[in-house]
Every structure is written in structure tokens, then in C-alpha cells.
Design a protein around this motif. Structure first.
Motif, PDB file in Angstrom:
ATOM      1  N   ASN A   1     -43.428  76.231  14.831  1.00  9.22           N
ATOM      2  CA  ASN A   1     -44.042  75.570  13.923  1.00  9.22           C
ATOM      3  C   ASN A   1     -44.330  76.488  12.771  1.00  9.22           C
ATOM      4  O   ASN A   1     -44.372  76.066  11.562  1.00  9.22           O
TER       5      ASN A   1
ATOM      6  N   ALA B   1     -43.173  76.119   9.236  1.00  5.07           N
ATOM      7  CA  ALA B   1     -44.232  76.331   7.935  1.00  5.07           C
ATOM      8  C   ALA B   1     -43.922  77.180   6.764  1.00  5.07           C
ATOM      9  O   ALA B   1     -43.961  76.906   5.726  1.00  5.07           O
TER      10      ALA B   1
ATOM     11  N   ASN C   1     -42.653  76.290   3.186  1.00  2.03           N
ATOM     12  CA  ASN C   1     -43.532  76.603   1.924  1.00  2.03           C
ATOM     13  C   ASN C   1     -42.526  77.558   0.877  1.00  2.03           C
ATOM     14  O   ASN C   1     -42.457  77.286  -0.240  1.00  2.03           O
TER      15      ASN C   1
END
Length: 277
Positions: free
Chosen positions: A212, A216, A220
Motif C-alpha cells: 500500500n 500511495a 501521489n
């Protein structure tokens, strides 16, 4: 030069870009068909001709882009990638260089450089590499600590999985991917029932938390890239508006600087006066 500008405009047209994408797709399909002995025996000559035509199109396109953009051509990393792929394809597939024939399928990767959406995704992945470094370091640390623990705890029980540290690291990597980990865990738990604590904790940390974190960082990076692109478009639009306003202001100033001339105007009493304009 007019000729160079015409070639550049033609290379940037949507029709030409779609044609290049079509050639890349067809060439990738034909290279895949060459792996089939059934198709090679029946239409091998046709597949070879299509491959030669596609290579010719790629080489001509590359030369045209080099002529149109000159020095700016080498400032784009995707152009270097395209040049490398085409250069590998031009090497004769005979003798010691015959192994390079398998690299022809890399031409399919030119879709990444041609399709803007794919290029954006790859750009986001490269932009996320600095952030991924810390996550990779964390994953390596977790696997190393878990590998040492697994070797000391389970090495004598299941030596085929945890006899030595390299073997344990490979087994933990396999467990991280979710491949056959219940069988390994049950074999260990037959001797040590509490071993489920180790496996569950390791899977939660390595497979879910770290994965995860990777997602992320990539998301981003894509958001930052989209934001930068949006800001660039807004800045370009603002620059266009300001340039247009400057041209209008210059035109108004030019109209106001025109010398005023007088025109005769007839009065009600028949006299003639001159009115300025």
C-alpha cells in the motif's frame, strides 16, 4: 526552414501518430505469430515482409524526426529509447548477434513512447522512484529480520524452506507473493502451533503495509504530475491572454496616434465650417 517546419507539423498530426501506433501493433502481432511453427510454415514469408516494412517505417520516421527537431531530438529520453530499439532491430540476426533477434519484440514498447496516457504513467513511475527507495529499504529490512528469525526458529523443522538464510529469504519472498504459503505454514505449525503468529504478522507487514505504501507513492507522483500539467496549461492560457491584450493595446495606441483631419460641415445658414475627426 519551411521544409523542416512542414515535416515537423506532419509528424505532430494525430493521423500520423495513429498510423505509427497501428504499425507498432501490427508488427508486435507478426513477431508473436513467428513463434508459432504452424503459422511460420504457412505464412512465414508474409510475416517476414511485414516485419521488414515495419522496420523501414520506423527507421524513416526516426530520420524524419531527427531532421525536423535537430538538437532538440536528443533532449527527449523517449527519442533515445526509440533510437536504441530501432538500432537493435537493424543489427543482422546472424552469427553471434542472432540472440538480438529476440529483442525485436521491444518494438512493441514504442507504444509507451507514442501513446500519451502510457507515457504519463511511466513518467509517474520514474518520478516515484526516489520515494520508492525508502520503501524498498524498509521491505529489505523486514525481509532480512524475518529471514533470520525464520531460519533460527524453523530451520530444523522444515529445512527445505528455512535451512539457511538465502533459502529463508526466497521462501519469505514466495510467501509475500501469496504463493502456497498456507502449505508452508501448516507444515511448520504441525510442530509449532504458535507459528501462525509469525506468518500472519509477516504477511500483514510485507504484503499489505509495504504494498500500500508503494501504491500511495505512485498515486501521489501521478497527482503531482497532473497538477504540474494543469498549472502549465493554465500558465500557457494566461500567457496567450496577456499577449492578446498587449496586441489590442498596441493597436489602440496606434489608432490614437493617427493625426486628426478636418472635414467641411455645412451649417444651417449655409456657411461651411470644418470639423475635426
Amino acid at each position: 526552414m519551411p521544409g523542416r517546419e512542414r515535416i515537423r507539423s506532419f509528424l505532430e498530426t494525430r493521423l500520423f501518430q495513429r498510423a505509427v501506433v497501428a504499425v507498432i501493433v501490427v508488427n508486435a502481432i507478426t513477431i508473436g505469430c513467428e513463434t508459432s511453427s504452424y503459422l511460420t510454415d504457412r505464412i512465414g514469408g508474409l510475416l517476414h515482409v511485414v516485419d521488414r516494412i515495419a522496420l523501414t517505417v520506423f527507421a524513416v520516421e526516426l530520420v524524419a524526426r531527427l531532421y525536423a527537431y535537430r538538437g532538440a531530438f536528443f533532449k527527449d529520453p523517449w527519442n533515445w529509447f526509440d533510437t536504441t530499439v530501432v538500432a537493435i532491430a537493424l543489427i543482422p540476426a546472424s552469427g553471434p548477434a542472432s540472440v538480438l533477434r529476440t529483442l525485436r519484440i521491444m518494438r512493441a514498447l514504442r507504444l509507451v513512447a507514442t501513446v500519451p496516457s502510457m507515457r504519463k504513467v511511466v513518467g509517474a513511475l520514474f518520478a516515484a522512484l526516489p520515494g520508492m527507495g525508502a520503501i524498498i529499504g524498509l521491505l529489505v529490512l523486514v525481509m532480512y529480520v524475518s529471514g533470520v528469525m525464520a531460519t533460527q526458529l524453523f530451520g530444523e523443522i522444515v529445512p527445505e524452506y528455512f535451512a539457511e538464510l538465502p533459502t529463508s529469504l526466497f521462501t519469505l519472498f514466495q510467501i509475500m507473493t501469496g504463493e502456497a504459503w498456507p502449505d508452508i505454514a501448516q507444515e511448520v505449525m504441525a510442530e509449532k502451533p504458535w507459528a501462525w503468529v509469525f506468518f500472519v504478522g509477516y504477511i500483514l507487514m510485507a504484503s499489505y503495509v509495504v504494498l500500500n505504501l508503494f501504491i500511495a507513492v505512485v498515486v501521489n507522483a501521478m497527482d503531482d504530475q497532473n497538477t504540474s500539467a494543469e498549472e502549465q496549461r493554465t500558465e500557457d492560457q494566461l500567457t496567450t491572454v496577456l499577449n492578446e491584450l498587449a496586441r489590442l493595446h498596441a493597436r489602440i495606441d496606434a489608432m490614437q496616434s493617427v493625426p486628426q483631419t478636418a472635414q467641411p460641415v455645412e451649417t444651417p445658414h449655409g456657411n461651411t465650417t470644418r470639423r475635426s475627426r
